[in-house]
Write a protein that holds these residues in place. Structure first.
Motif, PDB file in Angstrom:
ATOM      1  N   LEU A 140     -19.803  31.237   9.503  1.00 32.21           N
ATOM      2  CA  LEU A 140     -20.104  29.853   9.883  1.00 32.21           C
ATOM      3  C   LEU A 140     -18.841  29.069  10.248  1.00 32.21           C
ATOM      4  CD1 LEU A 140     -22.744  28.908   7.165  1.00 32.21           C
ATOM      5  CD2 LEU A 140     -23.155  29.133   9.638  1.00 32.21           C
ATOM      6  N   GLY A 141     -17.673  29.683  10.041  1.00 35.60           N
ATOM      7  CA  GLY A 141     -16.415  29.018  10.353  1.00 35.60           C
ATOM      8  C   GLY A 141     -15.788  28.308   9.175  1.00 35.60           C
ATOM      9  N   MET A 142     -16.342  28.490   7.996  1.00 32.80           N
ATOM     10  CA  MET A 142     -15.807  27.833   6.804  1.00 32.80           C
ATOM     11  C   MET A 142     -14.560  28.584   6.328  1.00 32.80           C
ATOM     12  SD  MET A 142     -19.218  26.476   4.905  1.00 32.80           S
ATOM     13  CE  MET A 142     -18.404  25.009   4.312  1.00 32.80           C
ATOM     14  N   GLN A 143     -13.632  27.831   5.756  1.00 33.75           N
ATOM     15  CA  GLN A 143     -12.357  28.396   5.319  1.00 33.75           C
ATOM     16  C   GLN A 143     -12.261  28.392   3.791  1.00 33.75           C
ATOM     17  OE1 GLN A 143     -10.103  29.725   7.534  1.00 33.75           O
ATOM     18  NE2 GLN A 143     -11.799  29.335   8.955  1.00 33.75           N
ATOM     19  N   PRO A 144     -11.765  29.498   3.212  1.00 32.79           N
ATOM     20  CA  PRO A 144     -11.576  29.530   1.755  1.00 32.79           C
ATOM     21  C   PRO A 144     -10.574  28.467   1.315  1.00 32.79           C
ATOM     22  CG  PRO A 144     -11.343  31.723   2.717  1.00 32.79           C
ATOM     23  CD  PRO A 144     -11.385  30.759   3.855  1.00 32.79           C
ATOM     24  N   GLN A 145     -10.880  27.785   0.199  1.00 29.73           N
ATOM     25  CA  GLN A 145     -10.025  26.723  -0.325  1.00 29.73           C
ATOM     26  C   GLN A 145      -9.596  26.982  -1.763  1.00 29.73           C
ATOM     27  OE1 GLN A 145      -8.994  24.157   1.681  1.00 29.73           O
ATOM     28  NE2 GLN A 145     -10.074  25.319   3.243  1.00 29.73           N
ATOM     29  N   GLY A 146      -9.823  28.185  -2.244  1.00 24.01           N
ATOM     30  CA  GLY A 146      -9.457  28.488  -3.625  1.00 24.01           C
ATOM     31  C   GLY A 146     -10.678  28.537  -4.518  1.00 24.01           C
ATOM     32  N   LYS A 147     -10.460  28.201  -5.781  1.00 25.65           N
ATOM     33  CA  LYS A 147     -11.515  28.300  -6.784  1.00 25.65           C
ATOM     34  C   LYS A 147     -11.753  26.946  -7.431  1.00 25.65           C
ATOM     35  CE  LYS A 147     -10.223  33.061  -7.659  1.00 25.65           C
ATOM     36  NZ  LYS A 147      -9.591  33.990  -8.614  1.00 25.65           N
ATOM     37  N   ILE A 148     -12.968  26.781  -7.978  1.00 30.05           N
ATOM     38  CA  ILE A 148     -13.354  25.521  -8.612  1.00 30.05           C
ATOM     39  C   ILE A 148     -14.340  25.823  -9.739  1.00 30.05           C
ATOM     40  CG2 ILE A 148     -15.265  25.145  -6.985  1.00 30.05           C
ATOM     41  CD1 ILE A 148     -14.674  22.115  -7.174  1.00 30.05           C
ATOM     42  N   VAL A 149     -14.284  25.022 -10.786  1.00 30.23           N
ATOM     43  CA  VAL A 149     -15.291  25.043 -11.846  1.00 30.23           C
ATOM     44  C   VAL A 149     -15.970  23.676 -11.815  1.00 30.23           C
ATOM     45  CG1 VAL A 149     -15.738  25.252 -14.321  1.00 30.23           C
ATOM     46  CG2 VAL A 149     -13.958  26.656 -13.253  1.00 30.23           C
ATOM     47  N   LEU A 150     -17.280  23.665 -11.619  1.00 31.71           N
ATOM     48  CA  LEU A 150     -18.019  22.403 -11.557  1.00 31.71           C
ATOM     49  C   LEU A 150     -18.188  21.816 -12.953  1.00 31.71           C
ATOM     50  CD1 LEU A 150     -20.771  23.303  -8.929  1.00 31.71           C
ATOM     51  CD2 LEU A 150     -18.627  22.063  -8.570  1.00 31.71           C
ATOM     52  N   PRO A 151     -18.367  20.488 -13.041  1.00 32.31           N
ATOM     53  CA  PRO A 151     -18.563  19.850 -14.351  1.00 32.31           C
ATOM     54  C   PRO A 151     -19.722  20.492 -15.128  1.00 32.31           C
ATOM     55  CG  PRO A 151     -18.292  18.192 -12.634  1.00 32.31           C
ATOM     56  CD  PRO A 151     -18.391  19.523 -11.939  1.00 32.31           C
ATOM     57  N   ASN A 152     -19.530  20.656 -16.406  1.00 38.64           N
ATOM     58  CA  ASN A 152     -20.530  21.220 -17.329  1.00 38.64           C
ATOM     59  C   ASN A 152     -20.868  22.673 -17.024  1.00 38.64           C
ATOM     60  OD1 ASN A 152     -20.783  18.645 -18.628  1.00 38.64           O
ATOM     61  ND2 ASN A 152     -22.016  18.020 -16.864  1.00 38.64           N
ATOM     62  N   GLU A 153     -20.006  23.367 -16.288  1.00 39.68           N
ATOM     63  CA  GLU A 153     -20.203  24.783 -15.980  1.00 39.68           C
ATOM     64  C   GLU A 153     -19.003  25.561 -16.497  1.00 39.68           C
ATOM     65  OE1 GLU A 153     -22.934  26.096 -14.614  1.00 39.68           O
ATOM     66  OE2 GLU A 153     -23.895  24.165 -14.250  1.00 39.68           O
ATOM     67  N   THR A 154     -19.131  26.875 -16.554  1.00 42.42           N
ATOM     68  CA  THR A 154     -18.010  27.707 -16.991  1.00 42.42           C
ATOM     69  C   THR A 154     -17.562  28.685 -15.912  1.00 42.42           C
ATOM     70  OG1 THR A 154     -19.573  29.278 -17.966  1.00 42.42           O
ATOM     71  CG2 THR A 154     -18.678  27.574 -19.420  1.00 42.42           C
ATOM     72  N   GLU A 155     -18.450  29.008 -14.968  1.00 45.50           N
ATOM     73  CA  GLU A 155     -18.123  30.009 -13.946  1.00 45.50           C
ATOM     74  C   GLU A 155     -17.153  29.441 -12.910  1.00 45.50           C
ATOM     75  OE1 GLU A 155     -20.214  32.980 -10.673  1.00 45.50           O
ATOM     76  OE2 GLU A 155     -21.438  31.443 -11.627  1.00 45.50           O
ATOM     77  N   GLU A 156     -16.116  30.213 -12.642  1.00 45.25           N
ATOM     78  CA  GLU A 156     -15.173  29.851 -11.591  1.00 45.25           C
ATOM     79  C   GLU A 156     -15.736  30.340 -10.254  1.00 45.25           C
ATOM     80  OE1 GLU A 156     -10.450  29.698 -11.803  1.00 45.25           O
ATOM     81  OE2 GLU A 156     -11.211  31.742 -11.544  1.00 45.25           O
ATOM     82  N   LEU A 157     -15.975  29.386  -9.349  1.00 46.42           N
ATOM     83  CA  LEU A 157     -16.594  29.681  -8.063  1.00 46.42           C
ATOM     84  C   LEU A 157     -15.568  29.630  -6.942  1.00 46.42           C
ATOM     85  CD1 LEU A 157     -19.618  27.236  -8.517  1.00 46.42           C
ATOM     86  CD2 LEU A 157     -19.658  29.725  -8.830  1.00 46.42           C
ATOM     87  N   PHE A 158     -15.857  30.340  -5.853  1.00 47.19           N
ATOM     88  CA  PHE A 158     -15.047  30.186  -4.647  1.00 47.19           C
ATOM     89  C   PHE A 158     -15.496  28.914  -3.934  1.00 47.19           C
ATOM     90  CE2 PHE A 158     -14.349  35.009  -4.302  1.00 47.19           C
ATOM     91  CZ  PHE A 158     -13.060  34.917  -4.792  1.00 47.19           C
ATOM     92  N   LEU A 159     -14.537  28.169  -3.378  1.00 47.14           N
ATOM     93  CA  LEU A 159     -14.795  26.949  -2.635  1.00 47.14           C
ATOM     94  C   LEU A 159     -14.388  27.171  -1.180  1.00 47.14           C
ATOM     95  CD1 LEU A 159     -15.468  23.861  -2.641  1.00 47.14           C
ATOM     96  CD2 LEU A 159     -13.021  23.478  -3.081  1.00 47.14           C
ATOM     97  N   PHE A 160     -15.277  26.776  -0.260  1.00 46.39           N
ATOM     98  CA  PHE A 160     -15.028  26.861   1.183  1.00 46.39           C
ATOM     99  C   PHE A 160     -15.178  25.473   1.770  1.00 46.39           C
ATOM    100  CE2 PHE A 160     -16.280  31.057  -0.059  1.00 46.39           C
ATOM    101  CZ  PHE A 160     -15.694  31.946   0.838  1.00 46.39           C
ATOM    102  N   SER A 161     -14.528  25.243   2.919  1.00 45.16           N
ATOM    103  CA  SER A 161     -14.711  23.965   3.598  1.00 45.16           C
ATOM    104  C   SER A 161     -14.668  24.138   5.114  1.00 45.16           C
ATOM    105  CB  SER A 161     -13.651  22.948   3.165  1.00 45.16           C
ATOM    106  OG  SER A 161     -12.408  23.260   3.739  1.00 45.16           O
ATOM    107  N   LEU A 162     -15.258  23.152   5.790  1.00 50.26           N
ATOM    108  CA  LEU A 162     -15.234  23.081   7.242  1.00 50.26           C
ATOM    109  C   LEU A 162     -15.216  21.610   7.610  1.00 50.26           C
ATOM    110  CD1 LEU A 162     -15.477  24.500  10.034  1.00 50.26           C
ATOM    111  CD2 LEU A 162     -17.958  24.264   9.799  1.00 50.26           C
ATOM    112  N   SER A 163     -14.274  21.227   8.459  1.00 46.86           N
ATOM    113  CA  SER A 163     -14.172  19.824   8.905  1.00 46.86           C
ATOM    114  C   SER A 163     -14.381  19.758  10.409  1.00 46.86           C
ATOM    115  CB  SER A 163     -12.787  19.262   8.568  1.00 46.86           C
ATOM    116  OG  SER A 163     -12.590  19.264   7.179  1.00 46.86           O
ATOM    117  N   ARG A 164     -14.890  18.619  10.851  1.00 48.75           N
ATOM    118  CA  ARG A 164     -15.053  18.387  12.291  1.00 48.75           C
ATOM    119  C   ARG A 164     -14.425  17.093  12.672  1.00 48.75           C
ATOM    120  NH1 ARG A 164     -19.062  22.077  14.662  1.00 48.75           N
ATOM    121  NH2 ARG A 164     -18.125  23.909  13.828  1.00 48.75           N
TER     122      ARG A 164
END
Length: 171
Positions: free
Chosen positions: A147-171
């Motif tokens: 989809l053209g999204m770029q990896p931005q590292g990892k993130i843990v959302l509030p009240n969660e424990t799993e470290e997720l991959f974060l992607f972004s796309l800007s226009r």
């Protein structure tokens, strides 16, 4: 609620409504949803209606977009959902998608998510889209990159424990 329908070559994306509750209950209890997205404790059609009402429809009313039910044009079969969501812990809106197992691997995910990505920028007025995915969900990661999204590292959302991959796309 927007009521806006998005069309692709093979699909309709219609705003998710209470009429989708039975389908939604089935989808959120598939093995991949439970593994990669999490148990939403939706065990009955009434549970699904409550979730749709409080999470999906309330966001539609506030923002004009939320979850879209993906329907195949050829036979009107409901295949999955794709949406743009407001998530606690993320600075921008998040694109997400899920399909019933029998409809995976047929290009429907890219087709639906591409249409929604384009609508996010052109129709919903967003300047950035984020996406989060489990580190073990290789299929989701592959689709986000396509989809053209770029990896931005990892993130843990509030009240969660799993470290997720974060992607972004800007226009």
């Amino acid at each position: 609620m927007s009521g806006k329908r998005l069309d692709t070559e093979r699909l309709y994306l219609l705003p998710t409504t209470l009429e989708d509750a039975e389908f939604f209950m089935r989808l959120v209890n598939t093995p991949k949803w439970l593994r990669y997205i999490g148990d939403r404790n939706i065990k009955t059609v009434d549970d699904a209606k409550g979730y749709i009402e409080h999470r999906v429809l309330s966001q539609y009313k506030r923002l004009g977009y939320s979850s879209f039910t993906i329907i195949r044009k050829s036979d009107h079969e409901k295949l999955g959902v794709c949406g743009i969501y407001e998530r606690e812990g993320l600075d921008s809106k998040d694109i997400g998608f899920a399909f019933l197992p029998e409809f995976e691997g047929q290009g429907f995910g890219y087709e639906a998510a591409s249409a929604l990505r384009d609508a996010a920028f052109k129709e919903f007025g967003l300047s950035e889209l984020l996406a989060i995915t489990s580190q073990s969900n290789l299929g989701s990661q592959k689709l986000l990159l396509k989809l053209g999204m770029q990896p931005q590292g990892k993130i843990v959302l509030p009240n969660e424990t799993e470290e997720l991959f974060l992607f972004s796309l800007s226009r």
